[in-house]
Write a protein that holds these residues in place. Structure first.
Motif, PDB file in Angstrom:
ATOM      1  N   GLU A  76      19.673   7.976  -0.672  1.00 13.69           N
ATOM      2  CA  GLU A  76      18.909   9.148  -1.089  1.00 13.69           C
ATOM      3  C   GLU A  76      19.060   9.517  -2.572  1.00 13.69           C
ATOM      4  O   GLU A  76      18.070   9.879  -3.216  1.00 13.69           O
ATOM      5  N   PRO A  77      20.249   9.426  -3.183  1.00 21.27           N
ATOM      6  CA  PRO A  77      20.369   9.822  -4.593  1.00 21.27           C
ATOM      7  C   PRO A  77      19.526   8.986  -5.568  1.00 21.27           C
ATOM      8  O   PRO A  77      19.248   9.440  -6.670  1.00 21.27           O
ATOM      9  N   VAL A  78      19.114   7.787  -5.174  1.00 18.96           N
ATOM     10  CA  VAL A  78      18.357   6.937  -6.105  1.00 18.96           C
ATOM     11  C   VAL A  78      16.936   6.651  -5.628  1.00 18.96           C
ATOM     12  O   VAL A  78      16.206   5.901  -6.269  1.00 18.96           O
ATOM     13  N   VAL A  79      16.539   7.264  -4.527  1.00 22.65           N
ATOM     14  CA  VAL A  79      15.196   7.066  -3.972  1.00 22.65           C
ATOM     15  C   VAL A  79      14.223   7.992  -4.687  1.00 22.65           C
ATOM     16  O   VAL A  79      14.575   9.112  -5.067  1.00 22.65           O
ATOM     17  N   SER A  80      12.971   7.543  -4.860  1.00 24.67           N
ATOM     18  CA  SER A  80      11.958   8.398  -5.473  1.00 24.67           C
ATOM     19  C   SER A  80      11.659   9.595  -4.559  1.00 24.67           C
ATOM     20  O   SER A  80      11.788   9.509  -3.333  1.00 24.67           O
ATOM     21  N   GLU A  81      11.266  10.697  -5.166  1.00 28.10           N
ATOM     22  CA  GLU A  81      11.101  11.965  -4.444  1.00 28.10           C
ATOM     23  C   GLU A  81      10.189  11.884  -3.217  1.00 28.10           C
ATOM     24  O   GLU A  81      10.548  12.405  -2.156  1.00 28.10           O
ATOM     25  N   PRO A  82       9.017  11.255  -3.294  1.00 25.19           N
ATOM     26  CA  PRO A  82       8.177  11.207  -2.089  1.00 25.19           C
ATOM     27  C   PRO A  82       8.862  10.499  -0.919  1.00 25.19           C
ATOM     28  O   PRO A  82       8.637  10.860   0.242  1.00 25.19           O
ATOM     29  N   LEU A  83       9.700   9.532  -1.208  1.00 21.79           N
ATOM     30  CA  LEU A  83      10.386   8.809  -0.143  1.00 21.79           C
ATOM     31  C   LEU A  83      11.579   9.586   0.403  1.00 21.79           C
ATOM     32  O   LEU A  83      11.940   9.423   1.565  1.00 21.79           O
ATOM     33  N   VAL A  84      12.178  10.464  -0.399  1.00 26.25           N
ATOM     34  CA  VAL A  84      13.249  11.318   0.112  1.00 26.25           C
ATOM     35  C   VAL A  84      12.682  12.190   1.230  1.00 26.25           C
ATOM     36  O   VAL A  84      13.295  12.328   2.297  1.00 26.25           O
ATOM     37  N   LYS A  85      11.502  12.738   1.004  1.00 21.21           N
ATOM     38  CA  LYS A  85      10.867  13.561   2.045  1.00 21.21           C
ATOM     39  C   LYS A  85      10.595  12.736   3.291  1.00 21.21           C
ATOM     40  O   LYS A  85      10.788  13.209   4.420  1.00 21.21           O
ATOM     41  N   GLU A  92       0.830  -1.212   0.000  1.00 23.14           N
ATOM     42  CA  GLU A  92       0.000   0.000   0.000  1.00 23.14           C
ATOM     43  C   GLU A  92       0.862   1.259   0.000  1.00 23.14           C
ATOM     44  O   GLU A  92       0.546   2.235  -0.683  1.00 23.14           O
ATOM     45  N   HIS A  93       1.965   1.237   0.736  1.00 27.00           N
ATOM     46  CA  HIS A  93       2.868   2.388   0.770  1.00 27.00           C
ATOM     47  C   HIS A  93       3.494   2.617  -0.610  1.00 27.00           C
ATOM     48  O   HIS A  93       3.603   3.763  -1.065  1.00 27.00           O
ATOM     49  N   LEU A  94       3.895   1.545  -1.264  1.00 23.28           N
ATOM     50  CA  LEU A  94       4.453   1.679  -2.624  1.00 23.28           C
ATOM     51  C   LEU A  94       3.414   2.262  -3.578  1.00 23.28           C
ATOM     52  O   LEU A  94       3.751   3.061  -4.450  1.00 23.28           O
ATOM     53  N   SER A  95       2.159   1.907  -3.397  1.00 20.26           N
ATOM     54  CA  SER A  95       1.084   2.490  -4.197  1.00 20.26           C
ATOM     55  C   SER A  95       0.949   3.986  -3.904  1.00 20.26           C
ATOM     56  O   SER A  95       0.827   4.802  -4.828  1.00 20.26           O
ATOM     57  N   GLU A  96       0.979   4.342  -2.630  1.00 23.89           N
ATOM     58  CA  GLU A  96       0.820   5.741  -2.224  1.00 23.89           C
ATOM     59  C   GLU A  96       1.906   6.642  -2.792  1.00 23.89           C
ATOM     60  O   GLU A  96       1.654   7.821  -3.052  1.00 23.89           O
ATOM     61  N   VAL A  97       3.110   6.114  -2.975  1.00 24.73           N
ATOM     62  CA  VAL A  97       4.194   6.942  -3.518  1.00 24.73           C
ATOM     63  C   VAL A  97       4.288   6.836  -5.040  1.00 24.73           C
ATOM     64  O   VAL A  97       5.220   7.362  -5.636  1.00 24.73           O
ATOM     65  N   GLY A  98       3.315   6.156  -5.666  1.00 25.11           N
ATOM     66  CA  GLY A  98       3.196   6.188  -7.119  1.00 25.11           C
ATOM     67  C   GLY A  98       3.835   5.061  -7.889  1.00 25.11           C
ATOM     68  O   GLY A  98       3.998   5.167  -9.112  1.00 25.11           O
ATOM     69  N   THR A 113      15.967   2.211  -8.640  1.00 23.82           N
ATOM     70  CA  THR A 113      15.053   3.003  -7.807  1.00 23.82           C
ATOM     71  C   THR A 113      13.931   2.132  -7.264  1.00 23.82           C
ATOM     72  O   THR A 113      13.590   2.233  -6.077  1.00 23.82           O
ATOM     73  N   GLU A 114      13.374   1.256  -8.077  1.00 23.92           N
ATOM     74  CA  GLU A 114      12.311   0.369  -7.580  1.00 23.92           C
ATOM     75  C   GLU A 114      12.829  -0.536  -6.462  1.00 23.92           C
ATOM     76  O   GLU A 114      12.156  -0.730  -5.447  1.00 23.92           O
ATOM     77  N   PHE A 115      14.020  -1.078  -6.646  1.00 23.64           N
ATOM     78  CA  PHE A 115      14.608  -1.961  -5.643  1.00 23.64           C
ATOM     79  C   PHE A 115      14.903  -1.207  -4.345  1.00 23.64           C
ATOM     80  O   PHE A 115      14.581  -1.678  -3.251  1.00 23.64           O
ATOM     81  N   LEU A 118      13.558   0.408   1.115  1.00 18.40           N
ATOM     82  CA  LEU A 118      13.330   1.517   2.034  1.00 18.40           C
ATOM     83  C   LEU A 118      11.939   1.438   2.664  1.00 18.40           C
ATOM     84  O   LEU A 118      11.792   1.598   3.883  1.00 18.40           O
ATOM     85  N   VAL A 119      10.916   1.190   1.865  1.00 17.16           N
ATOM     86  CA  VAL A 119       9.553   1.106   2.396  1.00 17.16           C
ATOM     87  C   VAL A 119       9.456  -0.035   3.411  1.00 17.16           C
ATOM     88  O   VAL A 119       8.796   0.092   4.444  1.00 17.16           O
ATOM     89  N   ASN A 120      10.123  -1.142   3.134  1.00 18.96           N
ATOM     90  CA  ASN A 120      10.152  -2.239   4.096  1.00 18.96           C
ATOM     91  C   ASN A 120      10.755  -1.775   5.423  1.00 18.96           C
ATOM     92  O   ASN A 120      10.181  -1.990   6.490  1.00 18.96           O
ATOM     93  N   GLU A 121      11.915  -1.142   5.354  1.00 18.21           N
ATOM     94  CA  GLU A 121      12.580  -0.679   6.572  1.00 18.21           C
ATOM     95  C   GLU A 121      11.756   0.392   7.276  1.00 18.21           C
ATOM     96  O   GLU A 121      11.643   0.378   8.509  1.00 18.21           O
TER      97      GLU A 121
END
Length: 178
Positions: free
Chosen positions: A160-169, A35-41, A124-126, A131-134
């Motif tokens: 951080e350099p390869v994470v999607s923008e919503p997850l950087v925040k 669900e979190h992966l869905s929320e971040v697009g 980035t997906e990996f 990251l979402v798991n952690e």
């Protein structure tokens, strides 16, 4: 590829709703990650990987729902692309991969010892899945972050350099850097 209802039933048939995990059960954790992966697009394939990311066990969670040599069963359930990401996640040798991942783009397979270089999108997906798991574990048990703040700060900063923008925040919020 099966639908989400079939995948959730498959997870429950394998007892994930009886396995304790921070925040309740493994089943609840898997659902939250998806669900979190869905929320971040993220695309449905990445969401399906999030829902089944523990299928082969992980370097940090030994319980496997099926042997990694039985990949065809999971492929039939979630599709080739999602299964490939699940395998990548489950087979990742974290000690040899995680801190250098954004720079090297390489994942060391803990099952076979091989090293795989990821394309930018897959990287980035990996990383986002990892990251979402952690983050889910840390949200469910904040004491883990407090006891291991230096480790998670180094890891999340490296990613951080390869994470999607919503997850950087979200990283910044979790680490207390706004």
């Amino acid at each position: 590829m099966s639908d989400d209802v079939d995948v959730r039933a498959w997870l429950q048939e394998r007892g994930t709703d009886t396995v304790r995990h921070p925040g309740g059960t493994l089943y609840q954790h898997l659902c939250r990650v998806s669900e979190h992966l869905s929320e971040v697009g993220h695309r449905p394939e990445v969401q399906a990987a999030g829902l089944t990311h523990a299928a082969y066990g992980t370097d940090g969670f030994d319980l496997a729902l099926l042997f990694w040599q039985q990949r065809d069963e999971l492929r039939g359930l979630v599709g080739d692309e999602a299964e490939e990401l699940v395998y990548l996640y489950g087979s990742c040798d974290r000690d040899r991969t995680w801190l250098t991942l954004p720079r090297a783009g390489e994942v060391t397979d803990r099952f076979t010892g091989t090293v795989r270089t990821l394309e930018a999108d897959r990287l980035t997906e990996f990383v986002d899945l990892s990251l979402v798991n952690e983050l889910d574990v840390l949200h469910q048990n904040p004491g883990i972050l407090e006891r291991n703040r230096a480790y998670f700060t180094a890891l999340f900063t490296a990613w951080e350099p390869v994470v999607s923008e919503p997850l950087v925040k979200e990283i910044h919020n979790v680490l207390g850097r706004v």
